[in-house]
Design an enzyme around this catalytic site. Structure first.
Site, PDB file in Angstrom:
ATOM      1  N   ASP A   2      -6.008   5.020   9.901  1.00  0.00           N
ATOM      2  CA  ASP A   2      -7.413   5.160   9.509  1.00  0.00           C
ATOM      3  C   ASP A   2      -7.924   3.905   8.804  1.00  0.00           C
ATOM      4  O   ASP A   2      -9.097   3.574   8.867  1.00  0.00           O
ATOM      5  CB  ASP A   2      -7.576   6.320   8.520  1.00  0.00           C
ATOM      6  CG  ASP A   2      -7.270   7.650   9.152  1.00  0.00           C
ATOM      7  OD1 ASP A   2      -7.222   7.719  10.392  1.00  0.00           O
ATOM      8  OD2 ASP A   2      -7.081   8.625   8.399  1.00  0.00           O
ATOM      9  N   GLU A  46      -9.459  14.203  14.402  1.00  0.00           N
ATOM     10  CA  GLU A  46      -8.905  14.455  13.067  1.00  0.00           C
ATOM     11  C   GLU A  46      -9.592  15.687  12.489  1.00  0.00           C
ATOM     12  O   GLU A  46     -10.414  16.337  13.151  1.00  0.00           O
ATOM     13  CB  GLU A  46      -9.105  13.240  12.142  1.00  0.00           C
ATOM     14  CG  GLU A  46      -8.172  12.085  12.452  1.00  0.00           C
ATOM     15  CD  GLU A  46      -7.992  11.106  11.292  1.00  0.00           C
ATOM     16  OE1 GLU A  46      -8.574  11.328  10.199  1.00  0.00           O
ATOM     17  OE2 GLU A  46      -7.258  10.111  11.488  1.00  0.00           O
ATOM     18  N   HIS A  75       0.806  -1.217   0.000  1.00  0.00           N
ATOM     19  CA  HIS A  75       0.000   0.000   0.000  1.00  0.00           C
ATOM     20  C   HIS A  75       0.838   1.265   0.000  1.00  0.00           C
ATOM     21  O   HIS A  75       0.343   2.350   0.264  1.00  0.00           O
ATOM     22  CB  HIS A  75      -0.995  -0.019   1.157  1.00  0.00           C
ATOM     23  CG  HIS A  75      -2.218  -0.825   0.817  1.00  0.00           C
ATOM     24  ND1 HIS A  75      -2.124  -2.102   0.348  1.00  0.00           N
ATOM     25  CD2 HIS A  75      -3.537  -0.523   0.838  1.00  0.00           C
ATOM     26  CE1 HIS A  75      -3.349  -2.568   0.110  1.00  0.00           C
ATOM     27  NE2 HIS A  75      -4.223  -1.620   0.395  1.00  0.00           N
TER      28      HIS A  75
HETATM   29  P1  FAD Z   1       4.290  -1.790   2.092  1.00  0.00           P
HETATM   30  O1  FAD Z   1       3.801  -0.735   1.213  1.00  0.00           O
HETATM   31  O2  FAD Z   1       4.241  -3.166   1.575  1.00  0.00           O
HETATM   32  O3  FAD Z   1       5.764  -1.455   2.596  1.00  0.00           O
HETATM   33  C1  FAD Z   1       6.109  -0.167   3.028  1.00  0.00           C
HETATM   34  C2  FAD Z   1       7.603  -0.080   3.364  1.00  0.00           C
HETATM   35  O4  FAD Z   1       7.866  -0.854   4.522  1.00  0.00           O
HETATM   36  C3  FAD Z   1       8.507  -0.650   2.277  1.00  0.00           C
HETATM   37  O5  FAD Z   1       9.705   0.054   2.262  1.00  0.00           O
HETATM   38  C4  FAD Z   1       8.727  -2.069   2.724  1.00  0.00           C
HETATM   39  O6  FAD Z   1       9.912  -2.611   2.202  1.00  0.00           O
HETATM   40  C5  FAD Z   1       8.767  -1.912   4.229  1.00  0.00           C
HETATM   41  N1  FAD Z   1       8.260  -3.085   4.939  1.00  0.00           N
HETATM   42  C6  FAD Z   1       7.096  -3.754   4.755  1.00  0.00           C
HETATM   43  N2  FAD Z   1       6.985  -4.736   5.644  1.00  0.00           N
HETATM   44  C7  FAD Z   1       8.103  -4.704   6.415  1.00  0.00           C
HETATM   45  C8  FAD Z   1       8.577  -5.467   7.512  1.00  0.00           C
HETATM   46  N3  FAD Z   1       7.887  -6.494   8.005  1.00  0.00           N
HETATM   47  N4  FAD Z   1       9.763  -5.129   8.038  1.00  0.00           N
HETATM   48  C9  FAD Z   1      10.496  -4.089   7.581  1.00  0.00           C
HETATM   49  N5  FAD Z   1      10.099  -3.354   6.532  1.00  0.00           N
HETATM   50  C10 FAD Z   1       8.909  -3.644   5.971  1.00  0.00           C
HETATM   51  N6  FAD Z   1      -0.618   5.445   7.035  1.00  0.00           N
HETATM   52  C11 FAD Z   1      -0.830   5.961   8.242  1.00  0.00           C
HETATM   53  O7  FAD Z   1       0.106   6.165   9.002  1.00  0.00           O
HETATM   54  N7  FAD Z   1      -2.093   6.267   8.655  1.00  0.00           N
HETATM   55  C12 FAD Z   1      -3.183   6.023   7.886  1.00  0.00           C
HETATM   56  O8  FAD Z   1      -4.290   6.300   8.302  1.00  0.00           O
HETATM   57  C13 FAD Z   1      -2.981   5.459   6.611  1.00  0.00           C
HETATM   58  N8  FAD Z   1      -4.017   5.174   5.812  1.00  0.00           N
HETATM   59  C14 FAD Z   1      -3.799   4.604   4.604  1.00  0.00           C
HETATM   60  C15 FAD Z   1      -4.885   4.279   3.798  1.00  0.00           C
HETATM   61  C16 FAD Z   1      -4.701   3.688   2.574  1.00  0.00           C
HETATM   62  C17 FAD Z   1      -5.896   3.357   1.725  1.00  0.00           C
HETATM   63  C18 FAD Z   1      -3.386   3.432   2.120  1.00  0.00           C
HETATM   64  C19 FAD Z   1      -3.159   2.844   0.771  1.00  0.00           C
HETATM   65  C20 FAD Z   1      -2.287   3.768   2.904  1.00  0.00           C
HETATM   66  C21 FAD Z   1      -2.482   4.349   4.146  1.00  0.00           C
HETATM   67  N9  FAD Z   1      -1.420   4.682   4.980  1.00  0.00           N
HETATM   68  C22 FAD Z   1      -1.649   5.202   6.209  1.00  0.00           C
HETATM   69  C23 FAD Z   1      -0.035   4.524   4.534  1.00  0.00           C
HETATM   70  C24 FAD Z   1       0.535   3.201   4.991  1.00  0.00           C
HETATM   71  O9  FAD Z   1       0.798   3.216   6.369  1.00  0.00           O
HETATM   72  C25 FAD Z   1       1.868   2.943   4.303  1.00  0.00           C
HETATM   73  O10 FAD Z   1       1.711   3.001   2.929  1.00  0.00           O
HETATM   74  C26 FAD Z   1       2.399   1.580   4.700  1.00  0.00           C
HETATM   75  O11 FAD Z   1       3.702   1.462   4.230  1.00  0.00           O
HETATM   76  C27 FAD Z   1       1.565   0.545   4.065  1.00  0.00           C
HETATM   77  O12 FAD Z   1       1.746  -0.669   4.682  1.00  0.00           O
HETATM   78  P2  FAD Z   1       1.972  -1.951   3.810  1.00  0.00           P
HETATM   79  O13 FAD Z   1       1.812  -3.060   4.750  1.00  0.00           O
HETATM   80  O14 FAD Z   1       1.170  -1.998   2.595  1.00  0.00           O
HETATM   81  O15 FAD Z   1       3.522  -1.732   3.478  1.00  0.00           O
END
Ligand code: FAD
Length: 526
Positions: A168, A284, A103
Site C-alpha cells: 500500500d 481491499e 519501517h
Molecule cells: P526494514 O524494516 O529496514 O527491514 C525489515 C527486515 O528485512 C529486517 O529484518 C532487515 O534486516 C531485513 N532486510 C532489509 N533489507 C534487506 C535486504 N536487502 N536483504 C535481506 N534482508 C533485508 N507491508 C506490506 O506487505 N504491505 C503494505 O502495504 C505495507 N505497508 C506499510 C506501510 C507503512 C507506513 C509501513 C511503516 C510499513 C508497511 N508495511 C507493509 C510493512 C513493510 O513491508 C515492512 O515493515 C518492511 O520490512 C519494511 O521495509 P523496509 O525496507 O523498511 O525494511
C-alpha cells in the site's frame, strides 16, 4: 565527539574497524593504488558517529531500541560481503542487520552490539538509475535490494511498464518487503511480491555471493523470500513487468453486515486469473470506526459532503465495513471500463446509496498513502510509536474474529482510531517452498491494526494486541502473524509450524554462525 561514546561501545567499534582493516591486510598509511581498494573503502564506510548509531537503533515502530556498535554505509555489495566475511571468520562473530528503510515496527532491522548495514547508502551511491535497470524486451527490471518501490515504479513507468504486485505504501525497500512478503490489494490475483521475483543476488551469512532463482541455487532463492533476513542480504532482485495502465476506476462500498461484506469480498476474489480481463485489479477492505472523520492518514477518499451521512452510520452501528476495489484502464479500454465495473458491482450486497467512486491516474493510486504521510510529518505525527498488529486469519474463522475482536475487544476498549485493514487472499498464489508462513486454508484474510499512538499511550494498544492474541489462542483461531515478532523460541517454532525444520535447516546451511538479522530474535532469543 568521541567523549560522548560509552567506552565499551566505542572500543568495540574501533576494534571492528581495525580488525576489518587488518583481516584485509591493510596497513596505514593507506595506499590508493592498493589492489584491494574495496577493503580500504570498507573500513572507511564503517561509522561510529552518534547520529548514525542513534538512527540505526530506532525504527518506525518507535517501541524497540537497540544500539549497534557501528553502521556500515556500503557503496557496493562487495562492502557487505567483506563485512560478513569478517564477522563469519572472527572467533567472536557479531550480528549484522540489513536496514532497508527502517519501517519495521519491532526492531527487526536492528543489531544490538553488532553492525547495521544501511542499505540506502547504496541507493545514493548508485543514483542516476543504475540501481534500477529495465529490460524492455524481456519485461523485467533488475533492482537493487536497497531501492524503494516508489523509485521502481517511477523508473519502470518511463517505459510504460510496471510490476504487478505492490504494497500500500511505496517508501519501503525491495529487500525489506521481499524479506516479509509484500502484500496489498493485488495479492489475491498476482500473489504477494515474493511470488513475483525471477531471480536474486544474495550475500549469505557465509559471505558467499550467489545468484539464485527457481533453477539456480533454488534452496537459497526460496529461503530468502519471506525469510525475515535470516539467510542472506538481497542486493539485486529481478522483478517481472507488465504494460502499465494509465488510470484506475476506484470504488468504495459500505456494509453494516460483516457476513455480506466478506461474502462479497470472497466472490470478487474468486475471479483471479492473471490474464482474466474480467478480474478486478485490486481489492481491499477496512473498518470505519472513528466518530471523527471517515478518512484516516492512510487515505482521504470520501467527498466532504458525504461525511455526515457516513458518520451517522458509524454512530448507529459502531463499525462499518468498507470494501475497496479498483479496475485499471488505458486508452484501449477507456470506453468499456465503466460497463465492466458495473458488471462487477451487480449482485453485491452493499448498503444502497453507499457507493463512492474516483477516477485517478495509476501512479496517484499506487502512491495513495504518501500524501497522508506528508501531512502527518508536517504535523509532527509521523514519528510516533506504532504498536501495530498484523495477522492472517483463516476464512473459516474470520466471522468468529469479527464477533470476538472487532465487535468485542476493539469496540469495548474503544481506543482504535487508526486504519484497520481486513481483506482476503488466495493461498494458491503463494509458493509453499518460500519461507513466508500463511494459514492452512484456501482463502485467508489479512487483518492489520495500524495504530499510531502517543509516546505515553502505546502500552494501551499493546495491551489490546495481547488481548487479541489471547482471545485467538483461547478460541482456537489458527492465525499467523504477518511481520511477526515473538520473544521465545517455542513461539517461533509454533509460528513456522511444519516449516520450522526446513527454516532451521536453511539457517544452518546459509548462516551457520547466526549473524544475520538478529533483531528478528528467532535464533538468539534466549
Ligand atoms: P526494514 O524494516 O529496514 O527491514 C525489515 C527486515 O528485512 C529486517 O529484518 C532487515 O534486516 C531485513 N532486510 C532489509 N533489507 C534487506 C535486504 N536487502 N536483504 C535481506 N534482508 C533485508 N507491508 C506490506 O506487505 N504491505 C503494505 O502495504 C505495507 N505497508 C506499510 C506501510 C507503512 C507506513 C509501513 C511503516 C510499513 C508497511 N508495511 C507493509 C510493512 C513493510 O513491508 C515492512 O515493515 C518492511 O520490512 C519494511 O521495509 P523496509 O525496507 O523498511 O525494511
Amino acid at each position: 565527539m568521541v567523549m560522548s561514546f560509552q567506552f565499551p561501545a566505542y572500543f568495540t567499534a574501533i576494534f571492528i574497524i581495525t580488525r576489518v582493516m587488518s583481516i584485509m591486510k591493510i596497513s596505514k598509511p593507506l595506499d590508493v593504488h592498493h589492489k584491494d581498494i574495496r577493503a580500504v573503502d570498507l573500513a572507511t564506510k564503517l561509522s561510529v558517529d552518534p547520529s548514525a548509531v542513534e538512527s540505526a537503533s530506532r525504527d518506525f515502530g518507535g517501541i524497540v531500541k537497540a544500539e549497534p556498535e557501528a553502521v556500515l554505509h556500503p557503496s557496493a555489495p562487495q562492502d557487505i560481503a567483506a563485512l560478513i566475511k569478517f564477522s563469519y571468520s572472527n572467533s567472536v562473530p557479531f550480528g549484522i542487520a540489513a536496514k532497508g528503510h527502517g519501517h519495521s515496527v519491532r526492531g527487526q532491522a536492528m543489531a544490538e552490539n553488532g553492525v547495521v548495514v544501511d542499505m540506502r547508502s547504496m541507493a545514493n551511491k548508485r543514483r542516476n538509475g543504475t540501481g534500477i535497470r529495465v529490460s524492455i524486451d524481456r519485461l523485467y527490471a533488475d533492482v537493487g535490494g536497497e531501492q524503494l518501490w516508489i523509485d521502481v515504479l517511477n523508473a519502470t513507468l518511463e517505459y510504460g511498464l510496471a510490476p504487478v504486485s505492490w504494497t500500500d505504501y511505496l517508501y519501503l525497500t525491495v529487500g525489506g518487503t521481499l524479506s516479509n512478503a509484500g502484500i496489498s490489494g493485488q495479492t489475491f490475483r498476482y500473489g504477494p511480491q515474493i511470488s513475483n521475483v525471477l531471480e536474486m543476488d544474495v550475500i549469505t551469512g557465509k559471505a558467499d555471493f550467489l545468484t539464485c532463482s527457481p533453477r539456480m541455487n533454488s534452496e537459497l532463492f526460496y529461503a530468502v523470500l519471506g525469510g525475515l533476513g535470516q539467510f542472506g542480504i538481497i542486493t539485486r532482485a529481478r522483478i517481472p513487468l507488465q504494460p502499465a495502465p494509465k488510470r484506475v476506476k476506484w470504488v468504495r462500498l459500505l456494509y453494516d453486515d460483516f457476513s455480506s461484506f466478506t461474502k462479497d469480498q470472497e466472490l470478487l476474489i474468486s475471479k483471479n486469473g492473471r490474464k482474466d480481463k474480467s478480474a478486478l485489479d485490486y481489492l481491499e477492505g477496512s473498518l470505519l470506526m472513528d466518530q471523527g472523520s471517515p478518512d484516516n492518514w492512510r487515505s482521504s477518499f470520501f467527498p466532504n459532503k458525504d461525511h455526515p451521512k457516513i458518520i451517522s452510520l458509524i454512530t448507529k452501528h459502531g463499525i462499518i465495513y468498507c470494501l475497496e476495489i479498483v479496475k485499471h484502464y488505458d486508452d484501449r479500454t477507456k470506453h468499456t471500463v465503466d460497463k465492466e465495473m458495473e458488471q462487477v458491482l451487480q449482485g453485491l450486497n452493499y448498503m444502497p446509496g453507499f457507493i463512492f467512486g474516483k477516477d485517478v491516474g495509476y501512479e496517484e493510486f499506487l502512491n495513495r498513502v504518501r500524501s497522508g504521510e506528508l501531512k502527518l510529518k508536517s504535523q509532527g505525527l509521523w514519528d510516533v510509536p506504532h504498536p501495530w498488529l498484523n495477522l492472517f486469519i483463516p476464512k473459516s474463522q474470520i466471522s468468529d474474529f469479527n464477533n470476538g475482536v472487532f465487535r468485542g475487544i476493539v469496540l469495548e476498549r474503544n481506543i482504535t482510531t487508526g486504519p484497520v485493514l481486513v481483506y482476503p487472499m488466495n493461498s494458491q498464489k503463494w509458493d509453499d517452498r518460500m519461507s513466508a508462513v500463511i494459514p492452512d486454508e484456501e482463502i485467508f484474510y489479512t487483518v492489520g491494526f495500524l495504530h499510531s499512538s502517543g509516546f505515553d499511550t502505546w502500552k494501551a494498544f499493546e495491551d489490546q494486541n495481547k488481548d487479541i492474541m489471547r482471545f485467538c489462542n483461547k478460541t482456537g483461531i489458527m492465525l499467523k502473524q504477518y511481520l511477526p515478532h515473538y520473544s521465545t523460541k517455542e513461539e517461533w517454532v509454533h509460528h513456522f509450524g511444519s516449516k520450522w525444520k526446513v527454516f532451521q535447516h536453511r539457517k544452518y546451511q546459509f548462516d551457520p554462525r547466526m549473524l544475520l538479522s538478529p533483531g528478528q530474535r528467532i535464533f538468539n532469543n534466549n
